[in-house]
Design a protein around this motif. Sequence first.
Motif, PDB file in Angstrom:
ATOM      1  N   LYS A  17       0.825  -1.211   0.000  1.00  0.00           N
ATOM      2  CA  LYS A  17       0.000   0.000   0.000  1.00  0.00           C
ATOM      3  C   LYS A  17       0.861   1.264   0.000  1.00  0.00           C
ATOM      4  O   LYS A  17       0.501   2.279   0.601  1.00  0.00           O
ATOM      5  N   SER A  18       1.974   1.194  -0.703  1.00  0.00           N
ATOM      6  CA  SER A  18       2.889   2.336  -0.744  1.00  0.00           C
ATOM      7  C   SER A  18       3.866   2.185  -1.903  1.00  0.00           C
ATOM      8  O   SER A  18       4.493   1.136  -2.046  1.00  0.00           O
ATOM      9  N   PHE A  19       3.996   3.252  -2.723  1.00  0.00           N
ATOM     10  CA  PHE A  19       4.987   3.249  -3.786  1.00  0.00           C
ATOM     11  C   PHE A  19       6.398   3.307  -3.215  1.00  0.00           C
ATOM     12  O   PHE A  19       7.318   2.659  -3.715  1.00  0.00           O
ATOM     13  N   THR A  52      -3.823   8.760  -3.630  1.00  0.00           N
ATOM     14  CA  THR A  52      -4.010  10.048  -2.960  1.00  0.00           C
ATOM     15  C   THR A  52      -2.694  10.368  -2.253  1.00  0.00           C
ATOM     16  O   THR A  52      -1.746   9.578  -2.274  1.00  0.00           O
ATOM     17  N   SER A  53      -2.650  11.514  -1.614  1.00  0.00           N
ATOM     18  CA  SER A  53      -1.417  11.903  -0.925  1.00  0.00           C
ATOM     19  C   SER A  53      -1.138  11.015   0.287  1.00  0.00           C
ATOM     20  O   SER A  53      -0.012  10.955   0.774  1.00  0.00           O
ATOM     21  N   ARG A  54      -2.187  10.304   0.774  1.00  0.00           N
ATOM     22  CA  ARG A  54      -2.023   9.521   1.998  1.00  0.00           C
ATOM     23  C   ARG A  54      -2.081   8.012   1.792  1.00  0.00           C
ATOM     24  O   ARG A  54      -1.550   7.255   2.600  1.00  0.00           O
ATOM     25  N   ARG A  55      -2.733   7.566   0.742  1.00  0.00           N
ATOM     26  CA  ARG A  55      -2.896   6.129   0.599  1.00  0.00           C
ATOM     27  C   ARG A  55      -2.993   5.709  -0.858  1.00  0.00           C
ATOM     28  O   ARG A  55      -3.237   6.530  -1.746  1.00  0.00           O
ATOM     29  N   VAL A  56      -2.778   4.422  -1.069  1.00  0.00           N
ATOM     30  CA  VAL A  56      -2.913   3.804  -2.382  1.00  0.00           C
ATOM     31  C   VAL A  56      -3.896   2.654  -2.240  1.00  0.00           C
ATOM     32  O   VAL A  56      -3.772   1.833  -1.328  1.00  0.00           O
ATOM     33  N   GLY A  57      -4.876   2.596  -3.118  1.00  0.00           N
ATOM     34  CA  GLY A  57      -5.870   1.529  -3.047  1.00  0.00           C
ATOM     35  C   GLY A  57      -6.230   1.001  -4.420  1.00  0.00           C
ATOM     36  O   GLY A  57      -6.076   1.696  -5.430  1.00  0.00           O
ATOM     37  N   LEU A  58      -6.692  -0.225  -4.472  1.00  0.00           N
ATOM     38  CA  LEU A  58      -7.065  -0.855  -5.733  1.00  0.00           C
ATOM     39  C   LEU A  58      -8.409  -0.334  -6.238  1.00  0.00           C
ATOM     40  O   LEU A  58      -9.344  -0.109  -5.468  1.00  0.00           O
ATOM     41  N   THR A  59      -8.493  -0.156  -7.538  1.00  0.00           N
ATOM     42  CA  THR A  59      -9.788   0.057  -8.169  1.00  0.00           C
ATOM     43  C   THR A  59     -10.458  -1.303  -8.313  1.00  0.00           C
ATOM     44  O   THR A  59      -9.849  -2.346  -8.033  1.00  0.00           O
TER      45      THR A  59
END
Length: 319
Positions: A17-19, A52-59
């Motif tokens: 959940k993070s690049f 988003t600036s705070r998180r990464v989530g799957l479509t």
Amino acid sequence: MDTLVSIRVFCQVTELKSFVAAADRLNMSPAMASKHVMQLEQRLSTRLLNRTSRRVGLTEAGQVYFDQVRPMLDQLDEAEAVVSRATVIPRGTLKVSAPVWFANPLFAGMLAAYRARHPDVVLDLDLSGRLVNLVEEGFDLALRVSAAPGDGLIARPLPPILMQLVAAPSYLAAAGRPKAVTDLNGHAMLKYALYPLRSVIVPTPDGEVAISFNEVLISGNETLLHHAAVAGMGMAVLPRWLMADDLAAGRLETVLPEAMTIRAPLLAVYPSRKYLSAKVRTFIDFIAADPLMKQASEGPAAAIDAISAGTGKGRKAGA
């Protein structure tokens, strides 16, 4: 860009959940990791990740794609290892379902020890107590207290789970301490919802004895039954894992342990024997060999090897 590398980057970003974390794990810059995911999205003509600036989530499309490609990467890693005779390093997210009462110090210690040995595995545990569909819900593995795995599933037996009849000293002082199996008749029972414990057939050296309890609480949550037993509400049949500390501290006592201890089968259940990933295989091997697991399955010599007639033989406890 190499599409396979891009897929690996996408899976790593999804799991962590993070690049930034994914880039660090794959020894590349966050900018390069982002380029790989963008290249994959362009190739598929769809967005896979919401950023988003705070998180990464799957479509929604990303979830479908991840569910398809993650097992393929595991299989590819194993195939390459077989050909090169190298050791497969377990990695990725291991999604496991287990009964509610696995939320205990003993099992938590096993998880910590496994992670110390295999730091590239992220453990995702569902302890809701429900009977999950492994394939449809994307679970790698389930731990089930059951005599049978279920249709189409593969099962490996693990050390059995000891379940014992217990009660608080305050309850026994008020209701009486049974000296024989027949003395159990009429005692207050905190009933697990999947156990028909109102009437129980108990094998004894003198033959089978029928016992009738007085049900005072019914629940599908073993943790609630545990707390109610400690509070002196009645007797309960509970996994020894769940109440070891209370037995040691005297908050609970075993009742007729030679006659009322059940050795219930525990299975590691998974969807397919084919292409079993390293993370699943090593987790099962680790749990099966853990000395605490084996210790927890040891009990009185007269422990019942299966749940007797009238007590829910073959049921699946959670998972």
